[in-house]
Design a protein around this motif. Structure first.
Motif, PDB file in Angstrom:
ATOM      1  N   LEU A 120       4.058 -11.187  47.122  1.00 28.29           N
ATOM      2  CA  LEU A 120       5.074 -10.132  47.200  1.00 28.29           C
ATOM      3  C   LEU A 120       6.014 -10.187  46.002  1.00 28.29           C
ATOM      4  O   LEU A 120       6.406  -9.155  45.445  1.00 28.29           O
ATOM      5  CB  LEU A 120       5.880 -10.270  48.499  1.00 28.29           C
ATOM      6  N   GLY A 121       6.376 -11.401  45.600  1.00 26.80           N
ATOM      7  CA  GLY A 121       7.287 -11.544  44.464  1.00 26.80           C
ATOM      8  C   GLY A 121       6.635 -11.116  43.164  1.00 26.80           C
ATOM      9  O   GLY A 121       7.236 -10.415  42.352  1.00 26.80           O
ATOM     10  N   ALA A 168       6.416  -7.377  43.064  1.00 25.29           N
ATOM     11  CA  ALA A 168       7.694  -6.717  42.726  1.00 25.29           C
ATOM     12  C   ALA A 168       7.933  -6.765  41.213  1.00 25.29           C
ATOM     13  O   ALA A 168       8.378  -5.782  40.605  1.00 25.29           O
ATOM     14  CB  ALA A 168       8.845  -7.386  43.467  1.00 25.29           C
ATOM     15  N   HIS A 169       7.640  -7.908  40.598  1.00 23.11           N
ATOM     16  CA  HIS A 169       7.785  -7.990  39.147  1.00 23.11           C
ATOM     17  C   HIS A 169       6.877  -6.983  38.445  1.00 23.11           C
ATOM     18  O   HIS A 169       7.249  -6.349  37.466  1.00 23.11           O
ATOM     19  CB  HIS A 169       7.444  -9.401  38.657  1.00 23.11           C
ATOM     20  N   VAL A 173      15.946  -3.422  37.098  1.00 18.95           N
ATOM     21  CA  VAL A 173      15.184  -4.264  38.001  1.00 18.95           C
ATOM     22  C   VAL A 173      14.992  -3.489  39.302  1.00 18.95           C
ATOM     23  O   VAL A 173      15.956  -2.931  39.822  1.00 18.95           O
ATOM     24  CB  VAL A 173      15.976  -5.561  38.263  1.00 18.95           C
ATOM     25  N   PRO A 174      13.770  -3.410  39.805  1.00 20.68           N
ATOM     26  CA  PRO A 174      13.583  -2.631  41.034  1.00 20.68           C
ATOM     27  C   PRO A 174      14.353  -3.217  42.224  1.00 20.68           C
ATOM     28  O   PRO A 174      14.452  -4.439  42.361  1.00 20.68           O
ATOM     29  CB  PRO A 174      12.070  -2.673  41.276  1.00 20.68           C
ATOM     30  N   THR A 175      14.878  -2.330  43.037  1.00 19.72           N
ATOM     31  CA  THR A 175      15.621  -2.755  44.227  1.00 19.72           C
ATOM     32  C   THR A 175      14.747  -2.543  45.459  1.00 19.72           C
ATOM     33  O   THR A 175      13.597  -2.119  45.362  1.00 19.72           O
ATOM     34  CB  THR A 175      16.907  -1.935  44.392  1.00 19.72           C
ATOM     35  N   VAL A 208      10.548  -1.056  45.730  1.00 19.66           N
ATOM     36  CA  VAL A 208       9.383  -1.931  45.898  1.00 19.66           C
ATOM     37  C   VAL A 208       8.760  -1.695  47.269  1.00 19.66           C
ATOM     38  O   VAL A 208       9.357  -2.033  48.287  1.00 19.66           O
ATOM     39  CB  VAL A 208       9.768  -3.420  45.763  1.00 19.66           C
ATOM     40  N   PRO A 209       7.567  -1.128  47.330  1.00 17.21           N
ATOM     41  CA  PRO A 209       6.918  -0.951  48.629  1.00 17.21           C
ATOM     42  C   PRO A 209       6.305  -2.266  49.096  1.00 17.21           C
ATOM     43  O   PRO A 209       6.244  -3.237  48.338  1.00 17.21           O
ATOM     44  CB  PRO A 209       5.837   0.078  48.320  1.00 17.21           C
ATOM     45  N   VAL A 210       5.876  -2.277  50.323  1.00 17.00           N
ATOM     46  CA  VAL A 210       5.203  -3.469  50.838  1.00 17.00           C
ATOM     47  C   VAL A 210       3.703  -3.247  50.704  1.00 17.00           C
ATOM     48  O   VAL A 210       3.156  -2.329  51.301  1.00 17.00           O
ATOM     49  CB  VAL A 210       5.574  -3.715  52.312  1.00 17.00           C
TER      50      VAL A 210
END
Ligand code: FES
Ligand code: FES
Lengths: 191, 1008
Positions: B715-716, B719-720, B748-750, B754-756
């Motif tokens: 997930l991290g 997001a990056h 930086v996306p919040t 950021v979808p799951v």
């Protein structure tokens, strides 16, 4: 720097710029006193003058949210607040959320903190204190946010580790709701 | 559904648990031991640890220029500021340090402080050491540096131009290194292929920006000439010898410690090392301990960056989409200096340049250039995002140009399961996996059919919807020898062999029977302590909480080696593996010692449930703590000649990691995971914004040690990758000014962006690592940007702009160019326009009515005293020549306030009708330049003053205040004319507008 409207009492212009002033706050229920030049940030005052390191500093320009504390109950950026503006106010930080300083953390964390652990809502933990403080204010006002409302509120915080999924899940769980999507769901992931 | 095909437990794996049937901890989603301290605020990061009494606080003066000669540094005024103890400059660095070692043979010197030239905006020029950080920063303004600007080199194309100004004159050009490689027979393949397909792409600069910035505490022991440093350095510790060399001491005299917690790294905290040396130098010069905490502006501007890369790939393809050969040209922008371990970004994937595909023929040309930008370094995905962006865009183009389904092209080229372990064209060894089956599983479990139906439905509604794919291998556990592929075989022979990836772990039992583990993995938030407790508890048959793990590192006391540290996804495979090896050795030694008293042979001794017993007689059990403690309390009763089993340290290196061969074959990593992603995106026709509708990511990372943490890593990383694909870029002007200095500029996306993703797994254990695990944390940084871009290409039905895929770039493709704007009304200020030289260009015009005749207004403008009163923030104005002045001006824009020394000149004087006012200034905060043309026109009520200005601002002000410059300049110019009106006897200026900060706060919703 103009006085922030967020502090009820404007900083009096009578404070001498190069003198240190006594600042007393009620930090997590305990009165604490320290010295501060008028330009000292509340974040620096808490961390370096009072030794309350739980509040983190990630940008010092008001965007990342890591430094969020509650001032008289309201979540605010400690890096955009001067220490002297906090004089006489109640400051709540992550250290006050639980009784953690009195012993092992086991069983002493709040339900929200426990949910963060269960859902792996943190990795490096640097953003976490600020997010918890924002949530502790926000959930008091909006105890059952929708996922969309929650994400909207969380967008005031930057987390570089988690992709926010665990944070959303933890909050939905602790507010008695199921997160609309998780990584296991075959459903479309909409934001 | 998470799909786990391989079920692991301790009993099934003879290497994991002691074979007792007790459920193994490894493989379970254990919540983390780290979390208690982090959630309650008691965790200590580097800035929270006590500093020694008398510690000085450092602030760094940084270059406002991208490229300039330093003519002189005057520190006298800074030294006079109260609280300042010392000011350290390049001259001091030259006295006590030496330049950093460079990984290629090239005459380029990189010092911890600029010596005679600055080569990027933000390069450290001097350090002020004072009693407090606030005082140190005050004094920065008082250092006077004279620069002679040089032409900057700000793009790869420019750097390749032999006419560009060389950054390192001794090098003669900005091309530092160029090597060509040839594997198989690419020429023959191109000759026989049906056709060839090409892509040219450019990957931008960006960075993972951990939330905690760099921290260094340094001290120098003059009696022993030894340094002691505490820093949130992440490794690789191959950089330790580089630091020791720069400080001119043996490694034993640079004791480096890491803190118990670190606020993220993603590779970036490797780049704290030049500051470790810098602060060590400062401590030595000042004779006192020194502390430096990087601020966010410093981090964004000058800490580190991923490399920018230009890539051209040609594929020799058959009509069915089978790729026979690749010809790659990669040019890497490493910034102003080739800083260790660069050029690793370019070579990290050398063994897997052909990705997940069976492509036997390969020709490669690699070029490394320097530019006037921040030096590059480790960043999550390290070289993989760049490589796969080119490769996966190419595979997509192959499908489009041949009229094939992109998924079929991927299928046709994947390495087959039977070919494992598969040797790649360039010498990599893909260790395990069934890529085709994994892909089909993802297609099925990730419901690709439903997604296609969704795309059709959306398109039928006239919407822009696309599907993208990417298949990559994720390398982990870097071969310490791969970087030497940049050298020729001859150069390598001279330098001596480099290979392996040694991991270190120590396991000890204490006198109470407690077990402790130490590793040199320098974690930055991933949860290493949790996983190691799982691994080691399984070996001893103990409970999770019986094992305590310490991950602080002290090079003066702990076992470590050059491969130590937190990078190349080496933890699960190498470090956890080493801990298992050490624990197993210790357990076997204990078994040998206790076997006699259990009337058993050592191999029959079992460890389970906190007990030690013989396999055939579980009732006759000793407690683990008793067996473990015996070595401390009763060494005299040990069998003759046997040592007590108290502690084991294992050094483990993966067997397949050899040095590059003479023909440049290199297995650059020990393990290779497999990732297959697909996604659906929708593009807003009006705004050009990309919305990720669905994202499916399938990983085969070998055995999963803790699925909860694996999910967190994915997930991290995802997001990056979303940030890199859609939002983030370290932007520079053509003149090298840095334009992304705050988190309001570097996006930086919040949680809203950021979808799951849907995460799927398959587990093909690695035959290479002790636990069968491979790395997993970087994969999406490699696959996701390409997958999203392929989806955008599908949606647009044509080319995609370069990353990041911002709404503006996509809207420009969707919409025809807008007609030119009609001229605005008087007083309107035009939007910031890109200036000719690429800085933050500002221009505008306006007019004011002044109640005085033109002659009087003219007189005011030409009177230095009056002019001084009119210029906003002017503190002093001296005549410097006819119609020329030197002014001291203090200007604040957003969060930064700067003292500028400005040269102001009046020209084109046509009294009393018009004049040109021009000025330029520079300060620690940057540079500014502008001209204003003023005309005076007589009116009934006095004079109409009309002005037109254009200005350019660079340096820190441009970097942090970009979004505010427009309104700030309007405000300043407004102030100028309000004062002019007041001086000319007009009405008092209207109430002042709220300050910039107040408006920024309101914008951010903070100013209730
Ligand atoms: S540190 Fe205050 S918002 Fe980032
Ligand atoms: S957990 Fe590391 S930044 Fe959020």
């Amino acid at each position: 720097m103009p006085p922030l409207k967020s502090a009820a009492t404007p900083v009096a212009s009578v404070l001498a710029a190069d003198a240190r002033h006594t600042v007393t706050v009620v930090l997590n229920g305990t009165p604490r006193t320290g010295q501060a030049h008028p330009r000292l940030l509340l974040s620096d005052f808490l961390r370096h003058e009072l030794g309350a390191h739980g509040t983190r500093v990630g940008c010092e320009h008001g965007v990342c949210g890591a430094c969020t504390v509650r001032i008289d109950g309201v979540a605010q950026r400690a890096c955009l607040t001067l220490a002297v503006q906090a004089d006489g106010r109640r400051i709540d930080t992550v250290e006050g959320l639980s009784q953690s300083n009195q012993g092992p953390t086991e069983g002493r964390m709040t339900a929200l903190q426990e949910a963060f652990r269960r859902h792996h809502a943190l990795q490096c933990g640097f953003c976490t204190a600020g997010i918890l403080m924002s949530l502790s204010d926000y959930l008091g006002r909006n105890p059952k946010p929708t996922e969309e409302e929650l994400r909207d509120m969380l967008s005031g915080h930057l987390c570089r580790c988690t992709g926010y999924a665990g944070i959303v899940r933890a909050v939905m769980d602790v507010t008695g709701q199921a997160a609309a999507c998780d990584t296991r769901s075959g459903e479309a992931a909409h934001v | 559904m998470t799909v786990m095909r391989t079920v692991w437990n301790g009993a099934a794996d003879p290497k994991a648990a002691a074979g007792t049937g007790a459920p193994a901890l490894v493989g379970r989603p254990m919540p983390r031991v780290e979390d208690g301290a982090l959630l309650t605020g008691v965790a200590r990061y580097a800035d929270d640890l006590p500093a020694k009494p008398g510690t000085l606080h450092a602030a760094i003066l940084r270059s406002p220029h991208a490229h300039a000669e330093i003519l002189g540094v005057d520190t006298a005024a800074a030294l006079a500021v109260p609280g300042v103890a010392a000011v350290v400059t390049g001259t001091d660095a030259q006295r006590v340090a030496s330049p950093f070692l460079v990984g290629v043979r090239a005459p380029m010197e990189h010092w911890c402080l600029a010596v005679d030239r600055v080569r990027h905006v933000g390069e450290p020029v001097a350090v002020v050491l004072a009693d407090s950080r606030y005082q140190a920063e005050d004094a920065l303004d008082r250092i006077a540096v004279r620069y002679r600007p040089l032409p900057p080199v700000t793009s790869i194309v420019q750097a390749l131009d032999p006419a560009s100004e060389p950054l390192h004159p001794a090098l003669g050009s900005n091309l530092v290194n160029s090597r060509s490689f040839r594997y198989g027979d690419p020429e023959a393949a191109f000759a026989r292929a049906d056709r060839s397909v090409s892509v040219e792409v450019e990957f931008p600069r960006n960075s993972c920006t951990p939330m905690e910035c760099f921290v260094v505490l340094a001290d120098h022991d003059a009696a022993e000439d030894a340094y002691e440093v505490l820093s949130n350095f992440s490794g690789p510790f191959a950089v330790h010898p580089v630091m020791a060399r720069a400080l001119k001491v043996p490694g034993s005299r640079l004791r480096l410690k890491t803190p118990p917690h670190s606020g993220g790294s993603f590779g970036n905290k490797q780049a704290v090392f030049p500051y470790i040396v810098l602060m060590a130098v400062c401590a030595r010069v000042a004779g006192r301990p020194v502390k430096w905490v990087e601020d966010r502006l410093e981090h964004l501007m000058a800490a580190t960056s991923a490399t920018a890369r230009r890539m051209r790939i040609d594929a020799a393809v058959e009509a069915d989409g089978r790729v026979l050969a690749l010809r790659m040209e990669q040019t890497e922008d490493c910034g102003a200096y080739l800083r260790a371990p660069e050029p690793a970004s370019l070579y990290r994937n050398h063994g897997n340049l052909t990705g997940a595909y069976d492509i036997p023929n390969l020709a490669v040309t690699n070029r490394i250039v320097v530019t006037n930008k921040t030096p590059t370094g480790l960043n999550r995905g390290f070289g993989g995002g760049q490589l796969y962006y080119g490769l996966e865009r190419l595979m997509n183009r192959v499908a489009v140009e041949l009229g094939l389904d992109p998924l079929d092209v991927i299928r046709r080229n994947l390495v087959a399961a039977e070919a494992m372990p598969y040797r790649t064209a360039s010498g990599g060894s893909l260790d395990s996996g069934d890529y085709p089956a994994t892909l089909e599983e993802a297609v099925r479990d990730g419901a690709l059919d439903a997604l296609k139906a969704r795309r059709d439905a959306r398109r039928a509604e006239g919407r822009l919807y696309g599907i993208g794919y990417a298949a990559v291998v994720e390398p982990s556990i870097s071969n310490m020898g791969y970087i030497t592929t940049v050298l020729t075989a001859e150069e390598r022979r001279k330098a001596g062999p480099k290979n392996g990836a040694q991991a270190t772990a120590s396991v000890a039992v204490d006198p109470t029977g407690g077990v402790s583990v130490h590793v040199s993995s320098a974690p930055q938030g991933q949860g290493h302590r949790t996983v190691l407790a799982q691994v080691v508890a399984d070996v001893f048959g103990l409970r999770f909480e019986d094992v305590r793990v310490n991950t602080d590192l002290d090079t003066g006391k702990d076992a470590w080696s050059i491969a130590s540290g937190n990078y190349s996804s080496r933890f699960a495979g190498a470090v956890a593996g080493a801990a298992q090896v050490a624990a197993t050795r210790l357990r076997d030694r204990m078994a040998a010692l206790v076997a006699g008293s259990l009337n058993s042979r050592p191999e029959e001794v079992r460890f389970a449930g906190g007990k030690v017993f013989a396999a055939g007689n579980p009732d006759n059990a000793l407690s683990f703590s008793r067996v473990a403690a015996a070595g401390h309390w009763a060494p005299g009763t040990l069998p003759d000649g046997r040592e007590a089993a108290l502690r084991e340290t294992a050094f483990w290196t993966p067997e397949p990691l050899k040095a590059p061969t003479d023909a440049d074959y290199i297995n650059s990593s020990a393990c290779y995971g497999f990732i297959f992603d697909f996604c659906g995106v929708e593009i807003d026709r009006d705004t050009g914004a990309v919305r990720i509708d669905r994202y499916v990511t399938m990983h085969d990372a070998g055995r999963l040690l803790n699925p909860l943490l694996v999910e967190g890593q994915i997930l991290g990383g995802f997001a990056h990758a979303v940030g890199a694909a859609l939002y983030e870029e370290y932007a520079y002007g053509d003149d090298g000014r840095f334009l992304s200095g705050t988190f309001a500029d570097y996006l930086v996306p919040t949680a809203c962006e950021v979808p799951v993703p849907v995460i799927l797994h398959r587990e093909s254990p690695s035959p290479v690592t002790p636990l069968g695990a491979k790395g997993v944390g970087e994969g999406n940084c490699m696959s996701t940007p390409a997958c999203l871009a392929n989806a955008v290409a599908d949606a647009l039905g044509g080319p995609v702009p370069s990353l990041p895929l911002t709404p503006a770039k996509i809207a420009a493709l969707i919409h025809p160019p807008e007609p030119p704007r009609p001229a605005g009304p008087a007083g309107a200020v035009a939007a910031p326009a890109p200036s000719a030289s690429g800085g933050r260009g500002l221009s505008g015009e306006g007019s004011r009515e002044v109640p005085a005749p033109p002659e009087q207004v003219w007189a005011i403008l030409l009177d230095p005293k009056e002019l001084a009163a009119l210029l906003p923030g002017c503190e002093a104005l001296d005549r410097a020549g006819p119609d020329a002045y030197r002014a001291e001006v203090v200007v604040g824009i957003g969060p930064v306030r700067g003292r500028y020394t400005a040269e102001v000149a009046l020209s084109d004087l046509d009294p009393p009708r018009s004049l040109t006012l021009s000025g330029s200034g520079s300060s620690a905060l940057g540079t500014g330049r502008g001209t204003g043309h003023v005309t005076l026109e007589r009116t009934a009520g006095g004079t109409r003053v009309t002005y037109r200005y254009s200005a350019e601002v660079g340096g820190k002000v441009a970097a942090v205040g970009g979004r505010m410059l427009d309104s700030a300049s309007r405000l300043l110019i407004g102030q100028f004319f309000e004062k002019l009106v007041a001086r000319a006897g007009g009405a008092p200026a209207p109430a002042e507008r709220p300050g910039l900060l107040a408006r920024l706060l309101r914008f951010l919703g903070l100013n209730r």
